[in-house]
Scaffold this motif. Structure first.
Motif, PDB file in Angstrom:
ATOM      1  N   CYS A  21      -0.765  -1.512   4.710  1.00  0.00           N
ATOM      2  CA  CYS A  21      -2.128  -1.943   4.409  1.00  0.00           C
ATOM      3  C   CYS A  21      -2.746  -2.381   5.737  1.00  0.00           C
ATOM      4  O   CYS A  21      -2.052  -2.879   6.613  1.00  0.00           O
ATOM      5  CB  CYS A  21      -2.146  -3.164   3.497  1.00  0.00           C
ATOM      6  N   SER A  22      -4.045  -2.225   5.858  1.00  0.00           N
ATOM      7  CA  SER A  22      -4.694  -2.736   7.065  1.00  0.00           C
ATOM      8  C   SER A  22      -5.394  -4.063   6.807  1.00  0.00           C
ATOM      9  O   SER A  22      -5.731  -4.771   7.748  1.00  0.00           O
ATOM     10  CB  SER A  22      -5.695  -1.713   7.607  1.00  0.00           C
ATOM     11  N   HIS A  58     -11.501   1.042  10.491  1.00  0.00           N
ATOM     12  CA  HIS A  58     -11.019  -0.324  10.651  1.00  0.00           C
ATOM     13  C   HIS A  58     -10.570  -0.581  12.076  1.00  0.00           C
ATOM     14  O   HIS A  58     -10.473  -1.712  12.510  1.00  0.00           O
ATOM     15  CB  HIS A  58      -9.848  -0.606   9.700  1.00  0.00           C
ATOM     16  N   SER A  69      -6.993   0.274   1.548  1.00  0.00           N
ATOM     17  CA  SER A  69      -6.565  -0.509   2.706  1.00  0.00           C
ATOM     18  C   SER A  69      -5.898  -1.832   2.352  1.00  0.00           C
ATOM     19  O   SER A  69      -5.361  -2.499   3.222  1.00  0.00           O
ATOM     20  CB  SER A  69      -7.775  -0.775   3.608  1.00  0.00           C
ATOM     21  N   SER A  70      -5.936  -2.209   1.055  1.00  0.00           N
ATOM     22  CA  SER A  70      -5.308  -3.494   0.702  1.00  0.00           C
ATOM     23  C   SER A  70      -4.635  -3.403  -0.660  1.00  0.00           C
ATOM     24  O   SER A  70      -4.859  -2.455  -1.424  1.00  0.00           O
ATOM     25  CB  SER A  70      -6.358  -4.604   0.686  1.00  0.00           C
ATOM     26  N   MET A  85      -4.966   6.633   9.105  1.00  0.00           N
ATOM     27  CA  MET A  85      -5.514   5.628   8.202  1.00  0.00           C
ATOM     28  C   MET A  85      -6.587   4.790   8.877  1.00  0.00           C
ATOM     29  O   MET A  85      -6.501   4.433  10.033  1.00  0.00           O
ATOM     30  CB  MET A  85      -4.411   4.715   7.676  1.00  0.00           C
ATOM     31  N   GLY A  86      -7.607   4.555   8.110  1.00  0.00           N
ATOM     32  CA  GLY A  86      -8.623   3.558   8.459  1.00  0.00           C
ATOM     33  C   GLY A  86      -9.126   3.585   9.880  1.00  0.00           C
ATOM     34  O   GLY A  86      -9.135   2.550  10.557  1.00  0.00           O
ATOM     35  N   CYS A 105       0.824  -1.218   0.000  1.00  0.00           N
ATOM     36  CA  CYS A 105       0.000   0.000   0.000  1.00  0.00           C
ATOM     37  C   CYS A 105       0.851   1.258   0.000  1.00  0.00           C
ATOM     38  O   CYS A 105       0.350   2.362   0.224  1.00  0.00           O
ATOM     39  CB  CYS A 105      -0.957  -0.007   1.197  1.00  0.00           C
TER      40      CYS A 105
END
Ligand SMILES: [Cu+2]
Length: 362
Positions: A89-90, A148, A297-298, A144-145, A82
């Protein structure tokens, strides 16, 4: 030996031997008259014939994520895939299934031209999880996220997209033909009838690979040679996909495709043949990127993680009913086993492709 036994024995022999005089056309349909199930635009028709067909393809990605040809650890994946926008990436892709249903319509206005129309329906399903190590690495201070963050580490979730794909149409043109060989060129196009703005549950544009269409008008040229002798037949095909526009309505274009394949098939009897095939595919990376809000995220959310070169070996069977009520109905089934994946960026390993084709000419 009574007459009944003789008749039965005769039927069996008749079924197991090629008897070319039985069909209306004067030539019985041969099981290897079509290429293995996964080969498209493989045959032409005689003037006035039309064909209705259905093709189904199922592809599965599972297991390791590759970088080039080598599997990577979760740590490498999450830190490498990412990078265009995020340090990490999460999410990690754990499985991807793709089903394609295609209507395969053919009509030959003359012996040198066969017209084709192939609308398709796509159905894609992806499973993802949030590896435990991600939480261990800590997300403090990273922008980020947040959505998530409230998910449990390791939690798996799935998402899917169903929809009309692109519509392929065009013609096959005879280049040369002899009693035991055919050589034709395919000049097909695809209209961007498939969506390229499918969104995920959060309202963000989903992974590029989950969009049912390419979003661009595409050109699908091909050259196909087939030959036969005795119980053997063989063929080779070179095909490609060229994008005719610089970007689709979502801001990107898929990479062009070059595919080469060769096969050999052996006819066991009047209704059954088996085939082996080699297939090599090169696909370019995605150019451009989503211009609207999209997932980040991926690996599958980033154009750098698309395209590569892929090699497969195929094993197949073709069946045809040589007579009776189902005369001329064809069924082909082929399994493509991945031999080598060399991916751009980070992509999950392919696990195999099933190809099924049914058709009937009139
Ligand atoms: Cu056909």
């Amino acid at each position: 030996m009574n007459l009944r036994k003789l008749t039965l024995g005769g039927s069996a022999i008749w079924l197991l031997a090629a008897t070319p005089s039985l069909a209306d056309t004067g030539t019985a349909p041969l099981p290897d008259g079509h290429a293995p199930a996964g080969v498209m635009v493989d045959h032409m028709h005689n003037a006035g014939e039309f064909m209705i067909g259905y093709r189904y393809s199922y592809g599965l990605n599972q297991g390791d994520t590759l970088h080039g040809t080598q599997p990577v650890t979760d740590h490498e994946l999450l830190h490498g895939a990412c990078l265009p926008v995020a340090m990490m990436c999460s999410m990690r892709q754990t499985e991807m299934k793709m089903h394609m249903h295609m209507l395969d319509l053919m009509y030959a206005p003359s012996d040198w031209l066969t017209l084709m129309l192939m609308p398709m329906w796509m159905s894609m399903d992806m499973r993802m999880d949030m590896p435990m190590m991600h939480m261990d690495m800590g997300m403090g201070g990273m922008d980020m996220g947040m959505d998530h963050m409230d998910m449990m580490a390791g939690m798996e979730h799935g998402h899917s997209v169903d929809g009309l794909g692109d519509t392929i149409f065009g013609g096959l043109v005879k280049v040369a033909k002899g009693p035991n060989y055919n050589f034709h060129a395919g000049l097909l196009f695809s209209a961007p009838t498939g969506s390229v703005d499918e969104k995920d549950a959060e309202g963000l544009l989903t992974h590029y690979m989950m969009q049912p269409g390419s979003g661009t008008w595409d050109f699908h040229p091909s050259l196909t040679y087939t030959g036969r002798a005795d119980h053997w037949s063989w063929g080779a095909q070179l095909s490609g996909v060229i994008r005719l526009q610089d970007a689709n309505d979502s801001g990107y274009k898929l990479g062009s495709v070059v595919q080469s394949t060769a096969w050999a098939s052996y006819r066991l009897n009047a209704w059954l043949s088996t085939s082996v095939r080699a297939l090599h595919t090169r696909q370019g990376g995605i150019e451009g990127a989503y211009t609207e809000a999209h997932g980040q995220s991926s690996a599958a959310d980033f154009p750098v993680n698309y395209g590569g070169s892929f090699t497969d070996a195929g094993l197949g069977v073709n069946l045809v009913m040589p007579s009776g009520m189902l005369q001329g109905h064809r069924l082909g089934i082929e399994w493509l086993e991945p031999l080598r994946d060399n991916v751009n960026g980070y992509q999950q390993r392919r696990d195999g492709t099933l190809q099924v084709s049914w058709s009937k000419a009139f």
